[in-house]
Design a protein around this motif. Structure first.
Motif, PDB file in Angstrom:
ATOM      1  N   ASP A 196       2.759  27.452  22.556  1.00 40.62           N
ATOM      2  CA  ASP A 196       2.227  28.018  23.801  1.00 40.62           C
ATOM      3  C   ASP A 196       0.768  28.445  23.661  1.00 40.62           C
ATOM      4  O   ASP A 196       0.366  29.042  22.661  1.00 40.62           O
ATOM      5  CB  ASP A 196       3.060  29.220  24.229  1.00 40.62           C
ATOM      6  CG  ASP A 196       2.560  29.796  25.538  1.00 40.62           C
ATOM      7  OD1 ASP A 196       2.828  29.180  26.582  1.00 40.62           O
ATOM      8  OD2 ASP A 196       1.887  30.835  25.511  1.00 40.62           O
ATOM      9  N   SER A 219       7.469  28.517  21.692  1.00 43.49           N
ATOM     10  CA  SER A 219       6.694  29.689  21.297  1.00 43.49           C
ATOM     11  C   SER A 219       5.506  29.306  20.420  1.00 43.49           C
ATOM     12  O   SER A 219       4.384  29.768  20.639  1.00 43.49           O
ATOM     13  CB  SER A 219       7.598  30.686  20.562  1.00 43.49           C
ATOM     14  OG  SER A 219       6.855  31.789  20.084  1.00 43.49           O
ATOM     15  N   HIS A 263       6.661  35.757  24.949  1.00 44.30           N
ATOM     16  CA  HIS A 263       7.319  34.547  24.461  1.00 44.30           C
ATOM     17  C   HIS A 263       8.837  34.648  24.587  1.00 44.30           C
ATOM     18  O   HIS A 263       9.504  33.669  24.942  1.00 44.30           O
ATOM     19  CB  HIS A 263       6.924  34.290  23.010  1.00 44.30           C
ATOM     20  CG  HIS A 263       5.554  33.728  22.872  1.00 44.30           C
ATOM     21  ND1 HIS A 263       5.149  32.981  21.778  1.00 44.30           N
ATOM     22  CD2 HIS A 263       4.476  33.782  23.696  1.00 44.30           C
ATOM     23  CE1 HIS A 263       3.892  32.614  21.936  1.00 44.30           C
ATOM     24  NE2 HIS A 263       3.470  33.105  23.085  1.00 44.30           N
ATOM     25  N   THR A 285      -0.108  32.920  26.024  1.00 44.04           N
ATOM     26  CA  THR A 285      -0.644  33.629  24.862  1.00 44.04           C
ATOM     27  C   THR A 285      -2.093  34.024  25.080  1.00 44.04           C
ATOM     28  O   THR A 285      -2.499  35.152  24.757  1.00 44.04           O
ATOM     29  CB  THR A 285      -0.529  32.739  23.606  1.00 44.04           C
ATOM     30  OG1 THR A 285       0.833  32.356  23.432  1.00 44.04           O
ATOM     31  CG2 THR A 285      -1.006  33.491  22.373  1.00 44.04           C
TER      32      THR A 285
END
Length: 266
Positions: A206, A203, A142, A210
């Motif tokens: 996402d 972040s 991230h 991930t």
């Protein structure tokens, strides 16, 4: 004829309002269905008004746990990406060094590259390094893809800064640290804040990167994706609505502070 003239004068405003309404329509649907009481597992049809999900937002097993993981990753990724991105932005604007143009171009690669390509590349890197997939691999990933967005936001702000303000501070016997803290940093703060907010949103939201690098760790987007396969709890809409309201409040407060400062300067 009068209506046509009125339409011509307000066409841009109407187009903007229609576009804004189109963009906000999914948020309205999520908000409305957060008050729904579905009869089955799927929250896709309106049945009856209910506040049950709002009274117990953590009523679904493991949902608040995944939300906590996503918030932790988003906060640390924002801190890391903002710190590194701010330093990179200042270096690219203020200093001349070899391969400066190449570095500036490479910064845009994570923004232009498809997420699935970056996700597969990061997974390959972690596996070759023997790293255990989980919280830390997600965090590193991230920070990597949020970094470019922070650099772009801060760089635009730094490029618009007037260097004479810093020179004036130095003429008044301010040291480098004092000049940076009292002149440079406050001027660059809006760009840094914009980059940080963008990094946090990217972040937290996402899924693709991930999912590739999470291992057994489950973040909130992954929980939502898994829940959609077997049922959609109303609590997911509650969390989404709460995040949207918080984001809107932050923007409104920022606008109010900016307007207040502008009036004070005037």
């Amino acid at each position: 004829m009068a209506f046509v003239n009125w339409l011509k004068r307000h066409l841009v405003v109407l187009a903007g309002l229609l576009t804004l309404g189109y963009l906000l329509l999914p948020n309205v649907v999520v908000t409305v269905f957060s008050f729904n009481k579905p009869k089955g597992r799927f929250n896709y049809q309106w049945q009856a008004f209910s506040m049950d999900a709002w009274k117990d937002p953590c009523g679904v097993a493991d949902m608040c746990g995944s939300l906590s993981i996503s918030l932790q990753i988003a906060v640390w990724a924002t801190i890391g990406a903002t710190a590194l991105g701010t330093m990179i932005a200042f270096a690219l604007v203020r200093y001349r060094f070899r391969a400066r143009g190449t570095v500036s171009s490479l910064i845009f690669l994570p923004m232009a590259m498809p997420e699935v390509v970056m996700a597969a590349s990061l997974l390959t890197l972690f596996l070759n390094m023997g790293a255990q997939l989980g919280f830390w691999t997600i965090l590193i990933s991230h920070i990597m893809f949020c970094l470019s967005f922070v650099v772009v936001a801060v760089k635009a702000r730094v490029m618009s800064m007037d260097p004479r303000l810093e020179q004036a501070a130095q003429d008044l016997y301010a040291g480098p640290v004092q000049t940076f803290l009292r002149v440079t940093l406050p001027i660059a703060a809006p760009g840094i804040a914009a980059g940080a907010m963008l990094a946090f949103a990217l972040s937290f939201d996402d899924f693709i990167i991930t999912n590739f690098n999470a291992g057994s760790t489950v973040t909130f987007p992954m929980f939502v994706w898994g829940s959609a396969q077997r049922g959609t709890p109303v609590q997911i809409n509650v969390i989404g609505t709460a995040m949207f309201v918080i984001a809107v409040l932050i923007v409104l407060v920022s606008m109010a502070i900016a307007n207040r400062r502008a009036r004070q300067k005037a």
